[in-house]
Scaffold this motif. Structure first.
Motif, PDB file in Angstrom:
ATOM      1  N   VAL A  19      27.468  12.347  51.236  1.00 14.15           N
ATOM      2  CA  VAL A  19      28.749  12.184  51.913  1.00 14.15           C
ATOM      3  C   VAL A  19      29.861  12.453  50.902  1.00 14.15           C
ATOM      4  O   VAL A  19      29.815  11.956  49.773  1.00 14.15           O
ATOM      5  N   MET A  20      30.865  13.232  51.323  1.00 11.20           N
ATOM      6  CA  MET A  20      31.914  13.676  50.419  1.00 11.20           C
ATOM      7  C   MET A  20      33.294  13.297  50.943  1.00 11.20           C
ATOM      8  O   MET A  20      33.494  13.191  52.154  1.00 11.20           O
ATOM      9  N   GLY A  21      34.241  13.113  50.005  1.00 11.88           N
ATOM     10  CA  GLY A  21      35.639  13.015  50.395  1.00 11.88           C
ATOM     11  C   GLY A  21      36.279  11.675  50.090  1.00 11.88           C
ATOM     12  O   GLY A  21      35.642  10.731  49.606  1.00 11.88           O
ATOM     13  N   ASP A  22      37.579  11.582  50.425  1.00 10.28           N
ATOM     14  CA  ASP A  22      38.307  10.318  50.319  1.00 10.28           C
ATOM     15  C   ASP A  22      37.767   9.333  51.354  1.00 10.28           C
ATOM     16  O   ASP A  22      37.164   9.735  52.352  1.00 10.28           O
ATOM     17  N   SER A  23      38.041   8.050  51.140  1.00  6.24           N
ATOM     18  CA  SER A  23      37.679   7.072  52.167  1.00  6.24           C
ATOM     19  C   SER A  23      38.719   7.043  53.278  1.00  6.24           C
ATOM     20  O   SER A  23      38.403   6.778  54.438  1.00  6.24           O
ATOM     21  N   VAL A  28      33.126   8.460  58.085  1.00  5.04           N
ATOM     22  CA  VAL A  28      31.763   8.319  57.559  1.00  5.04           C
ATOM     23  C   VAL A  28      31.799   7.644  56.189  1.00  5.04           C
ATOM     24  O   VAL A  28      31.025   6.719  55.915  1.00  5.04           O
ATOM     25  N   MET A  29      32.702   8.095  55.327  1.00  9.00           N
ATOM     26  CA  MET A  29      32.817   7.449  54.015  1.00  9.00           C
ATOM     27  C   MET A  29      33.247   5.995  54.178  1.00  9.00           C
ATOM     28  O   MET A  29      32.706   5.084  53.526  1.00  9.00           O
ATOM     29  N   GLN A  30      34.205   5.750  55.057  1.00 10.20           N
ATOM     30  CA  GLN A  30      34.682   4.381  55.267  1.00 10.20           C
ATOM     31  C   GLN A  30      33.570   3.501  55.828  1.00 10.20           C
ATOM     32  O   GLN A  30      33.491   2.302  55.500  1.00 10.20           O
ATOM     33  N   TYR A  31      32.715   4.063  56.657  1.00 11.06           N
ATOM     34  CA  TYR A  31      31.589   3.318  57.220  1.00 11.06           C
ATOM     35  C   TYR A  31      30.680   2.800  56.103  1.00 11.06           C
ATOM     36  O   TYR A  31      30.144   1.692  56.182  1.00 11.06           O
ATOM     37  N   LEU A  32      30.547   3.591  55.046  1.00 14.63           N
ATOM     38  CA  LEU A  32      29.645   3.226  53.960  1.00 14.63           C
ATOM     39  C   LEU A  32      30.288   2.319  52.918  1.00 14.63           C
ATOM     40  O   LEU A  32      29.605   1.489  52.317  1.00 14.63           O
ATOM     41  N   VAL A  33      31.592   2.464  52.686  1.00 18.39           N
ATOM     42  CA  VAL A  33      32.226   1.692  51.611  1.00 18.39           C
ATOM     43  C   VAL A  33      33.084   0.540  52.121  1.00 18.39           C
ATOM     44  O   VAL A  33      33.514  -0.310  51.337  1.00 18.39           O
ATOM     45  N   GLY A  34      33.354   0.497  53.437  1.00 18.69           N
ATOM     46  CA  GLY A  34      34.197  -0.562  53.973  1.00 18.69           C
ATOM     47  C   GLY A  34      35.663  -0.267  53.725  1.00 18.69           C
ATOM     48  O   GLY A  34      36.074   0.869  53.463  1.00 18.69           O
ATOM     49  N   ASN A  35      36.470  -1.299  53.786  1.00 15.56           N
ATOM     50  CA  ASN A  35      37.919  -1.158  53.637  1.00 15.56           C
ATOM     51  C   ASN A  35      38.306  -1.126  52.164  1.00 15.56           C
ATOM     52  O   ASN A  35      39.013  -1.991  51.644  1.00 15.56           O
ATOM     53  N   VAL A  36      37.792  -0.111  51.465  1.00 12.85           N
ATOM     54  CA  VAL A  36      38.022   0.050  50.030  1.00 12.85           C
ATOM     55  C   VAL A  36      38.479   1.482  49.794  1.00 12.85           C
ATOM     56  O   VAL A  36      37.933   2.415  50.366  1.00 12.85           O
ATOM     57  N   HIS A  37      39.485   1.661  48.964  1.00 12.81           N
ATOM     58  CA  HIS A  37      40.052   2.987  48.754  1.00 12.81           C
ATOM     59  C   HIS A  37      39.314   3.757  47.665  1.00 12.81           C
ATOM     60  O   HIS A  37      39.103   3.250  46.556  1.00 12.81           O
ATOM     61  N   PHE A  38      38.935   4.999  48.002  1.00 14.15           N
ATOM     62  CA  PHE A  38      38.358   5.926  47.026  1.00 14.15           C
ATOM     63  C   PHE A  38      38.944   7.312  47.267  1.00 14.15           C
ATOM     64  O   PHE A  38      39.199   7.696  48.410  1.00 14.15           O
ATOM     65  N   GLU A  39      39.096   8.054  46.181  1.00  8.35           N
ATOM     66  CA  GLU A  39      39.507   9.446  46.275  1.00  8.35           C
ATOM     67  C   GLU A  39      38.402  10.331  45.718  1.00  8.35           C
ATOM     68  O   GLU A  39      37.844  10.043  44.662  1.00  8.35           O
ATOM     69  N   ARG A  40      38.099  11.401  46.449  1.00 11.43           N
ATOM     70  CA  ARG A  40      37.109  12.407  46.036  1.00 11.43           C
ATOM     71  C   ARG A  40      35.771  11.754  45.645  1.00 11.43           C
ATOM     72  O   ARG A  40      35.131  12.146  44.674  1.00 11.43           O
ATOM     73  N   ALA A  41      35.363  10.792  46.451  1.00 17.53           N
ATOM     74  CA  ALA A  41      34.104  10.105  46.170  1.00 17.53           C
ATOM     75  C   ALA A  41      32.920  10.929  46.665  1.00 17.53           C
ATOM     76  O   ALA A  41      33.049  11.809  47.520  1.00 17.53           O
ATOM     77  N   LEU A  42      31.769  10.610  46.136  1.00 21.07           N
ATOM     78  CA  LEU A  42      30.495  11.161  46.610  1.00 21.07           C
ATOM     79  C   LEU A  42      29.520   9.999  46.771  1.00 21.07           C
ATOM     80  O   LEU A  42      29.473   9.097  45.935  1.00 21.07           O
ATOM     81  N   ILE A  43      28.747  10.044  47.840  1.00 21.56           N
ATOM     82  CA  ILE A  43      27.665   9.086  48.034  1.00 21.56           C
ATOM     83  C   ILE A  43      26.411   9.872  48.353  1.00 21.56           C
ATOM     84  O   ILE A  43      26.439  10.789  49.185  1.00 21.56           O
ATOM     85  N   TYR A  44      25.327   9.549  47.667  1.00 18.58           N
ATOM     86  CA  TYR A  44      24.053  10.164  48.045  1.00 18.58           C
ATOM     87  C   TYR A  44      22.984   9.099  48.209  1.00 18.58           C
ATOM     88  O   TYR A  44      23.055   8.017  47.603  1.00 18.58           O
ATOM     89  N   LYS A  45      22.007   9.435  49.039  1.00 20.88           N
ATOM     90  CA  LYS A  45      20.921   8.501  49.322  1.00 20.88           C
ATOM     91  C   LYS A  45      19.672   9.282  49.713  1.00 20.88           C
ATOM     92  O   LYS A  45      19.676  10.016  50.708  1.00 20.88           O
ATOM     93  N   PRO A  46      18.592   9.181  48.936  1.00 15.54           N
ATOM     94  CA  PRO A  46      17.328   9.748  49.390  1.00 15.54           C
ATOM     95  C   PRO A  46      16.712   8.856  50.466  1.00 15.54           C
ATOM     96  O   PRO A  46      16.988   7.647  50.506  1.00 15.54           O
ATOM     97  N   VAL A  47      15.944   9.429  51.357  1.00 13.26           N
ATOM     98  CA  VAL A  47      15.345   8.627  52.411  1.00 13.26           C
ATOM     99  C   VAL A  47      14.472   7.540  51.769  1.00 13.26           C
ATOM    100  O   VAL A  47      13.662   7.806  50.872  1.00 13.26           O
ATOM    101  N   GLY A  48      14.679   6.309  52.193  1.00 15.43           N
ATOM    102  CA  GLY A  48      13.931   5.184  51.640  1.00 15.43           C
ATOM    103  C   GLY A  48      14.408   4.724  50.279  1.00 15.43           C
ATOM    104  O   GLY A  48      13.879   3.745  49.740  1.00 15.43           O
ATOM    105  N   GLY A  49      15.424   5.398  49.702  1.00 21.89           N
ATOM    106  CA  GLY A  49      15.887   5.062  48.365  1.00 21.89           C
ATOM    107  C   GLY A  49      17.217   4.343  48.378  1.00 21.89           C
ATOM    108  O   GLY A  49      17.824   4.095  49.422  1.00 21.89           O
ATOM    109  N   GLU A  50      17.703   4.036  47.177  1.00 22.44           N
ATOM    110  CA  GLU A  50      18.961   3.310  47.072  1.00 22.44           C
ATOM    111  C   GLU A  50      20.146   4.258  47.229  1.00 22.44           C
ATOM    112  O   GLU A  50      20.042   5.470  47.066  1.00 22.44           O
TER     113      GLU A  50
END
Length: 410
Positions: A19-23, A28-50
């Motif tokens: 998942v890419m982009g600002d929160s 989608v980014m906000q769904y993962l990080v909640g009500n927290v501000h990020f700029e140009r963030a990246l989130i990755y997750k392998p299936v079954g992984g952290e």
């Protein structure tokens, strides 16, 4: 629900996600990080992984609150260093950084990409990335994406937040009603203490002040439309219009809380009295609403409620989207939609081809029948937000009286 991500990834044949982009402005980014501000963030997750969050150094305290595995972007994937390597070429620098992120993630196979970016920029970036990837196939989804499906059902934390938003919104609606009815009437116009007409703009100014006190915000302009403007469902109403007794007002309010979640409700009001044809249309619409809610339970097909609405209104002689696609009068829209981090999200109570959704625990949906006749100068709509909790029980999120005529006290 968020806890279903691994199951949904397996069902889609995904080996990982990114998942890419600002929160901000990126549900989608906000769904993962909640009500927290990020700029140009990246989130990755392998299936079954952290889940790993790649964040800027200035946001490291915010990142610590997420509970994810953290990587400081400025220390590990420094944008300025990538630009140096590529002589200032932003595209090549961005692709190089993503190649390094994906290599370090250990993900292989099919990886789903999500987030919000300019369409052209995203297309260019992902095509260039795909040309240079080895061992990873990029997958994009359209329509019912992994996150659209996950977000359609809410967990207990989300339901509690949506219930609180409903309570605050109803408080604001009550204050607006009290503000309106406290004014005097001169002839067929509502007037202020100095005798000048009360306008929609005056109401909007009052409304925004009350929203602010409840820590609610307008994502876009609240609908407060009178007369012919109420006959066009998304006409927000003209500020200069003077409020008149007996003319129907559609008040559709969909504020956003600090958490990023929305409420959505509509009331139709006539100040002082209602014309017979408006009262008849409103009574029929409220009858349909009650009949729909009587069978609103887990396992019912979402499309069946729109069919019920069309059957009802057609039986009264009104055009509907089924009999007159694209109609501008009668019943002109679908019966409802999900709400959450977007004011319109799944599931949908529509007859759209391919809509196979059934009501499930965790669904939060608005139900909003209405009739519209702009050329005749009126429209009516009634909308409540409801939820099916984790036990499948119906929970009302909009707890506000359904009254067409408001008695003037001024």
């Amino acid at each position: 629900m968020l806890s279903d991500l691994d199951i949904l990834m397996v069902a889609r044949g995904l080996d990982g996600l990114l998942v890419m982009g600002d929160s901000s402005g990126n549900p989608v980014m906000q769904y993962l990080v909640g009500n927290v501000h990020f700029e140009r963030a990246l989130i990755y997750k392998p299936v079954g992984g952290e889940t790993t969050l790649i964040h800027g150094s200035m946001e490291r305290d915010n990142a610590a609150d997420t509970g994810y595995r953290l990587v400081d972007r400025d220390q590990v994937y420094n944008a300025y260093e990538y630009l140096k390597r590529h002589d200032g070429n932003q595209l090549d620098a961005s692709v190089h950084m993503l190649l390094d992120v994906l290599r370090d993630s250990g993900m292989q196979g099919t990886v789903g990409f999500y987030g919000t970016q300019d369409v052209g920029a995203g297309w260019t970036l992902l095509n260039n990335l795909a040309d240079r990837l080895e061992g990873i196939d990029i997958k994009g989804e359209f329509g019912q994406t992994l996150f659209a499906e996950a977000r359609a059902t809410k967990d207990s934390r989300e339901l509690a937040e949506l219930a609180e938003l409903g309570r605050r919104t109803c408080t604001v609606v009550h204050e607006v009603e009290d503000f309106l009815t406290g004014h005097a009437v001169a002839g067929d116009h509502v007037v202020k203490e100095d005798g000048t007409p009360l306008t929609i703009g005056d109401v909007r100014t009052f409304l925004r002040g009350r929203l602010q006190l409840q820590e609610l915000a307008e994502d876009h302009q609240t609908i407060f439309a009178q007369g012919a403007e109420a006959g066009v469902p998304h006409n927000a109403g003209t500020n200069s219009v003077r409020l008149r007794t007996g003319s129907p007002i559609i008040f559709d309010i969909f504020p956003k809380g600090r958490s990023g979640y929305f409420h959505d409700m509509t009331r139709t009001w006539c100040l002082g009295h209602a014309p017979d044809h408006v009262a008849e249309a409103w009574s029929a619409t409220k009858q349909l609403f009650d009949e729909v809610m009587a069978r609103f339970r887990v396992g019912e097909a979402c499309a069946s409620f729109q069919a019920q609405a069309c059957d009802f209104y057609e039986g009264l002689g009104h055009p509907t989207p089924r009999t007159h696609p694209g109609t501008h009068e009668g019943y002109v829209h679908s019966l409802g939609h999900g709400i959450g981090l977007d004011v319109h999200e799944g599931p949908n109570l529509s007859l759209a081809q391919g809509n196979t959704d059934v009501l499930q625990p965790g669904h939060v949906i608005t139900v909003e029948p209405g009739l519209y006749y702009p050329d005749q100068g009126w429209g009516v709509r009634h909308e409540d937000a409801v939820a099916l909790n984790e036990d499948g029980e119906l929970v009302w999120l909009t707890n506000y009286p359904a009254e067409l005529v408001l008695s003037m006290r001024g």
